[in-house]
Scaffold this active site. Structure first.
Site, PDB file in Angstrom:
ATOM      1  N   LEU A  82       0.880  -1.170   0.000  1.00 57.63           N
ATOM      2  CA  LEU A  82       0.000   0.000   0.000  1.00 57.63           C
ATOM      3  C   LEU A  82       0.917   1.219   0.000  1.00 57.63           C
ATOM      4  O   LEU A  82       1.977   1.196   0.630  1.00 57.63           O
ATOM      5  CB  LEU A  82      -0.889   0.047   1.253  1.00 57.63           C
ATOM      6  CG  LEU A  82      -2.058  -0.937   1.379  1.00 57.63           C
ATOM      7  CD1 LEU A  82      -2.755  -0.739   2.726  1.00 57.63           C
ATOM      8  CD2 LEU A  82      -3.052  -0.788   0.242  1.00 57.63           C
ATOM      9  N   ASP A  83       0.509   2.291  -0.674  1.00 59.33           N
ATOM     10  CA  ASP A  83       1.289   3.521  -0.612  1.00 59.33           C
ATOM     11  C   ASP A  83       1.394   3.985   0.836  1.00 59.33           C
ATOM     12  O   ASP A  83       0.499   3.734   1.653  1.00 59.33           O
ATOM     13  CB  ASP A  83       0.614   4.633  -1.428  1.00 59.33           C
ATOM     14  CG  ASP A  83       0.674   4.382  -2.932  1.00 59.33           C
ATOM     15  OD1 ASP A  83       1.466   3.526  -3.353  1.00 59.33           O
ATOM     16  OD2 ASP A  83      -0.086   5.047  -3.657  1.00 59.33           O
ATOM     17  N   LYS A  84       2.457   4.701   1.132  1.00 61.84           N
ATOM     18  CA  LYS A  84       2.679   5.216   2.490  1.00 61.84           C
ATOM     19  C   LYS A  84       1.475   6.022   2.974  1.00 61.84           C
ATOM     20  O   LYS A  84       1.058   5.922   4.126  1.00 61.84           O
ATOM     21  CB  LYS A  84       3.941   6.089   2.498  1.00 61.84           C
ATOM     22  CG  LYS A  84       4.279   6.687   3.846  1.00 61.84           C
ATOM     23  CD  LYS A  84       5.534   7.548   3.758  1.00 61.84           C
ATOM     24  CE  LYS A  84       5.846   8.206   5.100  1.00 61.84           C
ATOM     25  NZ  LYS A  84       7.046   9.070   5.022  1.00 61.84           N
ATOM     26  N   ARG A  91      -5.037   6.812  -7.771  1.00 62.29           N
ATOM     27  CA  ARG A  91      -4.720   8.239  -7.652  1.00 62.29           C
ATOM     28  C   ARG A  91      -4.630   8.905  -9.024  1.00 62.29           C
ATOM     29  O   ARG A  91      -5.173  10.004  -9.235  1.00 62.29           O
ATOM     30  CB  ARG A  91      -3.412   8.403  -6.871  1.00 62.29           C
ATOM     31  CG  ARG A  91      -3.501   7.833  -5.470  1.00 62.29           C
ATOM     32  CD  ARG A  91      -2.137   7.638  -4.820  1.00 62.29           C
ATOM     33  NE  ARG A  91      -1.458   8.912  -4.571  1.00 62.29           N
ATOM     34  CZ  ARG A  91      -0.280   8.998  -3.951  1.00 62.29           C
ATOM     35  NH1 ARG A  91       0.335   7.896  -3.537  1.00 62.29           N
ATOM     36  NH2 ARG A  91       0.277  10.181  -3.751  1.00 62.29           N
TER      37      ARG A  91
END
Length: 317
Positions: free
Chosen positions: A136-138, A242
């Site tokens: 998962l992205d930060k 995103r």
């Protein structure tokens, strides 16, 4: 310092199924990959007393001869990794599902000294095997899987590869999303900026560098200036949600890479929503459904909206 010596490693369940090169890279911490491949090619590494290639799959009980290799002195940074447990959504002897907070990387690297997996290993020194199943992205919160056995890791990663793992995200975007817009089928291209930062952009369908990417969108709630969406991805590209939502003209609020910088700043200082400051990206992996790696029964893993996201929804509503 004592001279390095030959040592022998018996393959246990934690290393079963690994490729020989990956096993050595992990065993010989700090050794350059060029060195690892050289000692394999030269025959200095043996599996059950026989030469083996880099892609040899190790099986339970194999004996690996590891030649003497002088490695760099171990770094002290590992000792500075704080032990941390994360909210558990599900756990058994095969896997852990955690609810990852926003702002925490899943692993160290790219300027981050440690992440979820390093902190979890530090908190569970007795665990023989802990590996991330996916990423998962930060800035993204929500369901994150960690395997406790190599066999579970391989099976679970196959689920993601073969699209039998179904992920749904909650995303708050700028503007009112057109209800009829349910499918985004736009190719994406990953590249590095001049500073070495990873970025993604939408490209034409026939662009050589593009990879087909499909996102499904469902409106959960429309507000005057924002929309709360349920987003499901059919392909798992870097930054896919995103970039797709921003490409449609509705970037995710709080997204520092692809969002509206001025609006994000206004939200963070409380100038957009009266009585509330919101200072994070509103992207949350709220649900993951996939077969259990051993029983095959469907696991339905749910992570409730974080308090700050729920507070924003309540304020807007």
């Amino acid at each position: 310092m004592a001279a390095p010596a030959v040592h022998y490693v018996r393959i246990d369940e934690g290393s079963e199924g690994q490729r020989l090169d990956n096993f050595l890279i992990k065993t010989l911490k700090g050794a350059p990959k060029t060195l690892v491949y050289r000692i394999i090619r030269s025959g200095e590494v043996r599996v059950n007393k026989a030469r083996a290639s880099a892609d040899t799959r190790l099986t339970l009980g194999d004996e690996v001869r590891v030649p003497p290799v002088r490695l760099p002195e171990p770094q002290t940074e590992a000792a500075s990794v704080p032990a941390r447990e994360f909210p558990i959504l599900f756990e058994d002897e095969h896997l852990i599902a955690i609810n990852k907070p926003a702002g925490v990387a899943v692993h160290g690297g790219s300027g981050v000294s440690f992440g979820v997996i390093e902190q979890l290993r530090r908190a569970r020194p007795q665990a023989r095997f802990l590996e991330l199943v996916h990423r998962l992205d930060k800035e993204t919160s929500g369901v994150l899987l960690v395997a406790k056995k190599r066999s579970a890791l391989v099976t679970l990663q196959d689920c993601f590869r073969h699209r039998t793992a179904h992920k749904t995200y909650a995303a708050m975007v700028i503007g009112q999303w057109p209800v009829a817009r349910k499918v985004i089928d736009v190719a994406l291209h990953k590249f590095l900026t001049g500073d070495g930062e990873r970025r993604v952009k939408a490209v034409a369908e026939d662009a050589d560098e593009g990879r087909r990417s499909i996102t499904l969108v469902k409106v959960v709630q429309q507000f005057s200036r924002f929309a709360l969406l349920d987003v499901t991805i059919k392909t798992g590209r870097t930054h896919q949600i995103r970039v797709h939502l921003a490409h449609e003209g509705h970037p995710i609020i709080g997204d520092e890479k692809y969002g509206d910088f001025a609006l994000n700043k206004a939200l963070a200082r409380g100038a957009m929503v009266e009585g509330l400051k919101f200072d994070r990206m509103f992207l949350h992996a709220r649900e993951l459904r996939l077969p259990h790696p051993v029983t095959g029964e469907e696991l339905a893993l749910m992570a409730p909206l974080p308090a700050e996201c729920q507070a924003l929804v309540d304020h807007l509503g």
